[in-house]
Motif scaffolding. Structure first.
Motif, PDB file in Angstrom:
ATOM      1  N   TRP A   4       0.751  -0.775  -0.415  1.00 34.25           N
ATOM      2  CA  TRP A   4      -0.599   0.344  -0.024  1.00 34.25           C
ATOM      3  C   TRP A   4       0.739   0.984   0.055  1.00 34.25           C
ATOM      4  N   PHE A   5       0.293   2.252  -0.720  1.00 30.76           N
ATOM      5  CA  PHE A   5       1.380   3.704  -0.457  1.00 30.76           C
ATOM      6  C   PHE A   5       0.121   4.289   0.117  1.00 30.76           C
ATOM      7  N   SER A   6       0.459   5.241   1.665  1.00 37.12           N
ATOM      8  CA  SER A   6      -0.016   5.804   2.130  1.00 37.12           C
ATOM      9  C   SER A   6       0.259   7.263   2.263  1.00 37.12           C
ATOM     10  N   GLU A   7      -0.774   8.771   2.623  1.00 35.26           N
ATOM     11  CA  GLU A   7      -0.022   9.537   2.244  1.00 35.26           C
ATOM     12  C   GLU A   7      -1.046   9.996   4.337  1.00 35.26           C
ATOM     13  N   ASN A   8       0.364  10.595   4.900  1.00 33.80           N
ATOM     14  CA  ASN A   8      -0.453  10.872   5.843  1.00 33.80           C
ATOM     15  C   ASN A   8      -1.133  12.560   5.580  1.00 33.80           C
ATOM     16  N   TYR A   9      -1.782  12.631   6.028  1.00 32.21           N
ATOM     17  CA  TYR A   9      -3.735  14.210   5.980  1.00 32.21           C
ATOM     18  C   TYR A   9      -3.360  15.201   6.873  1.00 32.21           C
ATOM     19  N   ALA A  10      -3.155  14.115   8.606  1.00 31.12           N
ATOM     20  CA  ALA A  10      -2.556  15.142   9.943  1.00 31.12           C
ATOM     21  C   ALA A  10      -3.165  13.615  10.630  1.00 31.12           C
ATOM     22  N   ASP A  11      -2.645  14.585  11.931  1.00 30.01           N
ATOM     23  CA  ASP A  11      -2.858  13.489  12.740  1.00 30.01           C
ATOM     24  C   ASP A  11      -3.603  11.987  13.249  1.00 30.01           C
ATOM     25  N   GLY A  12      -3.409  10.494  12.914  1.00 33.14           N
ATOM     26  CA  GLY A  12      -4.757   9.733  12.348  1.00 33.14           C
ATOM     27  C   GLY A  12      -5.666   9.693  11.541  1.00 33.14           C
ATOM     28  N   VAL A  13      -5.262  10.587  10.588  1.00 29.27           N
ATOM     29  CA  VAL A  13      -5.880  10.577   9.256  1.00 29.27           C
ATOM     30  C   VAL A  13      -5.231  10.493   8.081  1.00 29.27           C
ATOM     31  N   VAL A  14      -4.909   9.045   7.287  1.00 25.93           N
ATOM     32  CA  VAL A  14      -4.036   8.869   6.592  1.00 25.93           C
ATOM     33  C   VAL A  14      -5.356   7.772   5.076  1.00 25.93           C
ATOM     34  N   PHE A  15      -4.695   8.708   3.311  1.00 21.53           N
ATOM     35  CA  PHE A  15      -5.533   8.149   2.834  1.00 21.53           C
ATOM     36  C   PHE A  15      -4.367   6.992   1.818  1.00 21.53           C
ATOM     37  N   SER A  16      -4.570   5.799   1.955  1.00 24.70           N
ATOM     38  CA  SER A  16      -3.939   4.610   1.331  1.00 24.70           C
ATOM     39  C   SER A  16      -3.999   4.262  -0.247  1.00 24.70           C
ATOM     40  N   ILE A  17      -3.565   3.789  -0.725  1.00 27.11           N
ATOM     41  CA  ILE A  17      -3.899   3.017  -2.367  1.00 27.11           C
ATOM     42  C   ILE A  17      -3.101   1.800  -2.414  1.00 27.11           C
ATOM     43  N   LYS A  18      -3.573   0.861  -2.613  1.00 26.20           N
ATOM     44  CA  LYS A  18      -3.442  -0.357  -2.765  1.00 26.20           C
ATOM     45  C   LYS A  18      -2.452  -0.465  -4.283  1.00 26.20           C
ATOM     46  N   VAL A  19      -1.411  -0.646  -4.084  1.00 28.57           N
ATOM     47  CA  VAL A  19      -0.641  -0.975  -5.251  1.00 28.57           C
ATOM     48  C   VAL A  19       0.112  -2.143  -5.976  1.00 28.57           C
TER      49      VAL A  19
END
Ligand code: AG3
Length: 279
Positions: A4-19
């Motif tokens: 997975w690629f994950s980007e942290n948006y904020a403390d406790g908020v993550v956006f993930s894409i299965k690669v």
């Protein structure tokens, strides 16, 4: 095991894409550049762990940074593009026959190299005869320009790392000087939602507002950027983005777009109250 690629948006908020797989991983002199392949979003470009683009929705960002100013200024011929090493901005600009010259200033040659190889559909117009590629720091380049561009497009990374200098008042002052008397500058302006992006957005806006005669903000819905709500800055010496905008002129050019249209142009400058309060 899935990747997975994950980007942290904020403390406790993550956006993930299965690669599915990592196609490239390059450490350049300036930053870490990664390319992944995914099922739904196609290939994705990541720089220093921030998502730069996906093949599926890059058209939104690139169309909004290019066609909005192109529809306001009646005749853009000389253009300076800063950053934008993936080629998306250049691809959109080369659709205008009357554009004479596009100077692209990218600090990191590796971004161009990686994108030419893995994003041929996006990096598709670097070889257009009107395009001149300068591998240089945009901050330095613009210092020596005077009264020569109709349009400057700043397609930077976030205000951390190599992109940080492109959010300074000095840089905006030099852009002002580099523009002709009726020139326009647009830039990516971060998002109004998560605290880290709001800080970047305020930093950009406050400074641009001090330097330019007209300074407005517009928005688009970009599904794979933090919060999906992304802002752009429109800074100008003479033309107002909605009052001086001639929809008929732009429509008569016959440019086919997937996101931008002249109704949406007006709407993009109508900001929600919570965003207005941040500016
Ligand atoms: N330019 C960077 C947009 C900022 C993305 N920020 C983030 N994901 N936190 C994109 C380059 C496209 N030409």
């Amino acid at each position: 095991m899935s990747l997975w690629f994950s980007e942290n948006y904020a403390d406790g908020v993550v956006f993930s894409i299965k690669v599915n797989k990592q196609l490239a991983s390059v450490k350049s002199e300036f930053q870490q550049i990664d390319v992944y392949d995914s099922d739904d979003l196609g290939r994705i470009l990541v720089i220093d762990d921030y998502l730069m683009l996906t093949e599926k929705d890059e058209f939104i960002y690139h169309e909004m940074l290019v066609h909005v100013p192109m529809a306001v200024h009646p005749k853009v011929e000389q253009i300076l593009v800063i950053g934008a090493g993936d080629g998306g901005i250049v691809r959109e600009l080369t659709r205008y026959d009357y554009v004479k010259k596009i100077d692209l200033v990218e600090i990191d040659e590796m971004v161009i190299k990686v994108c030419r190889e893995f994003f041929p559909q996006i990096a598709s117009k670097f070889d257009d005869a009107r395009v001149n590629i300068h591998i240089q720091d945009g901050l330095e380049y613009v210092k020596y320009c005077q009264n020569q561009y109709d349009l400057i497009i700043v397609d930077s990374t976030d205000p951390v790392g190599p992109g940080e200098a492109l959010f300074t008042e000095d840089f905006y002052r030099n852009c002002y000087k580099a523009l002709k008397d009726d020139g326009i500058m647009v830039n990516q302006h971060e998002s109004p939602f998560y605290p880290i992006d709001v800080a970047g957005m305020k930093k950009a806006h406050k400074k641009i507002y001090r330097v330019f005669d007209i300074s407005e903000v517009y928005q688009a819905h970009i599904p794979t950027y933090a919060s999906g709500h992304w802002l752009f800055g429109f800074a100008s010496k003479k033309y107002h983005p909605t009052r001086d905008f001639n929809a008929d002129r732009w429509n008569s050019l016959g440019i086919k777009t997937k996101y931008y249209n002249t109704d949406l142009h007006i709407g993009a400058f109508a900001l929600p109250n919570y965003v207005k309060e941040l500016l």
